[in-house]
Design an enzyme around this catalytic site. Sequence first.
Site, short mmCIF file in Angstrom:
data_model
loop_
_atom_site.label_atom_id
_atom_site.label_comp_id
_atom_site.label_asym_id
_atom_site.label_seq_id
_atom_site.Cartn_x
_atom_site.Cartn_y
_atom_site.Cartn_z
N ILE A 1 0.85 -1.20 0.00
CA ILE A 1 0.00 0.00 0.00
C ILE A 1 0.88 1.25 0.00
O ILE A 1 1.68 1.45 0.92
CB ILE A 1 -0.92 0.04 1.25
CG1 ILE A 1 -1.76 -1.25 1.34
CG2 ILE A 1 -1.82 1.27 1.22
CD1 ILE A 1 -2.49 -1.43 2.68
N ASP B 1 9.23 8.41 -1.12
CA ASP B 1 8.55 9.47 -1.85
C ASP B 1 8.36 8.92 -3.26
O ASP B 1 9.33 8.73 -4.00
CB ASP B 1 9.42 10.74 -1.85
CG ASP B 1 8.72 11.90 -2.53
OD1 ASP B 1 7.83 11.68 -3.37
OD2 ASP B 1 9.06 13.06 -2.20
N ASN C 1 -2.23 4.16 -3.87
CA ASN C 1 -3.09 5.11 -3.17
C ASN C 1 -2.44 6.48 -2.96
O ASN C 1 -3.14 7.49 -2.89
CB ASN C 1 -3.47 4.48 -1.81
CG ASN C 1 -4.04 5.49 -0.84
OD1 ASN C 1 -5.17 5.93 -0.98
ND2 ASN C 1 -3.24 5.88 0.15
N TYR D 1 -5.71 18.94 -10.63
CA TYR D 1 -6.00 17.74 -9.82
C TYR D 1 -6.91 16.80 -10.63
O TYR D 1 -6.66 15.59 -10.70
CB TYR D 1 -6.67 18.12 -8.48
CG TYR D 1 -7.02 16.89 -7.67
CD1 TYR D 1 -6.01 16.09 -7.11
CD2 TYR D 1 -8.34 16.49 -7.50
CE1 TYR D 1 -6.33 14.93 -6.39
CE2 TYR D 1 -8.67 15.33 -6.78
CZ TYR D 1 -7.65 14.56 -6.23
OH TYR D 1 -7.96 13.41 -5.54
N LYS E 1 -6.28 12.89 -12.05
CA LYS E 1 -7.14 11.73 -11.78
C LYS E 1 -7.76 11.18 -13.06
O LYS E 1 -8.04 9.99 -13.16
CB LYS E 1 -8.19 12.09 -10.72
CG LYS E 1 -7.59 12.29 -9.32
CD LYS E 1 -6.91 11.02 -8.80
CE LYS E 1 -6.39 11.15 -7.39
NZ LYS E 1 -5.74 9.93 -6.88
#
Length: 258
Positions: A11, A64, A91, A157, A161
């Site tokens: 994750i 990072d 994520n 943004y 996405k």
Amino acid sequence: MKNLKGKTVFITGASSGFGKATAYKFAEHGCNLILCARRFDKLKKIEQDIKKKFKIKILAFELDVRKQKDVKNKIAKFSTEWKKIDILINNAGLSRGLNKIQDGVLLDWEEMIDTNVKGLLYVSKEIIPLMLKNNSGHIINIGSIAGHEVYPAGNVYCASKFAVDAITKGMRMDLIETPIRISTVDPGLAETEFSLVRFRGDKKRADSVYKDIKPLSAEDVAELIEFIATRDDHIVIAEAIIFPQIQASAMLVNRNKV
Ligand code: NDP
Ligand code: 8X3
């Protein structure tokens, strides 16, 4: 339903929000966890707490995702045991600012694109060959309703996405001849550190996003990720949009009902 006990789940961005909640959710299933984020102190506390509660192994490390060489080198150093990754949750991500395009801040644009798009690609580039070698795997990308609908001042943004959505679809096509499954979870309004990060620590502004509404919690989203990951191998939940009840689209939120 697929039994996940003993599976390894990687994750990214596990120090907070969806990533953290998902770590606990998979720990409940007896999965071993690979957790990364930049804030290693937070990650370490989560690792210690999960280990107290569940008998699983955890590999937690500072990463990072924007730093391609670090991504490559750190994953290359995983032991053989940790290189058998069953599920990757891409994520790690963020939003910076909510400015009209004409008022956009170059560094904010770069940070969002570098993290949400390039970071996701860097991690996937290292993990996909390992999954191919194992002839199995499931990648769950965290997109957003912002990857389906643009909203005013969401410009870059949203673009990042939309890119996640395109990459997800591309991954599914390019890996179709393999057993690897590709999914995306695309939430609407969810209360995490997301708005605090977007507004650079302005708590009042961040809190106002969730004022007088019941947004999704990180756990709500983690439950959807869990559902997707526990489907049998012949099933792919390709994309799942999740809203709080008071939301109907990126822009339509009923703020008159608590
Ligand atoms: P949080 O801010 O609570 O969590 C974001 C996580 O990403 C943190 O663990 C953070 O860790 C990590 N992260 C950010 N940048 C980097 C980086 N460069 N390298 C490694 N890790 C990084 O927000 P959410 O849980 O809400 O966000 C998770 C994902 O969900 C993001 O991709 C976000 O865009 C998406 N999303 C969020 C929604 C919401 O309303 N909350 C709705 C739809 C999608 P650290 O700072 O320690 O590095
Ligand atoms: C986060 C949800 O609507 O703030 O991706 O963009 S939104």
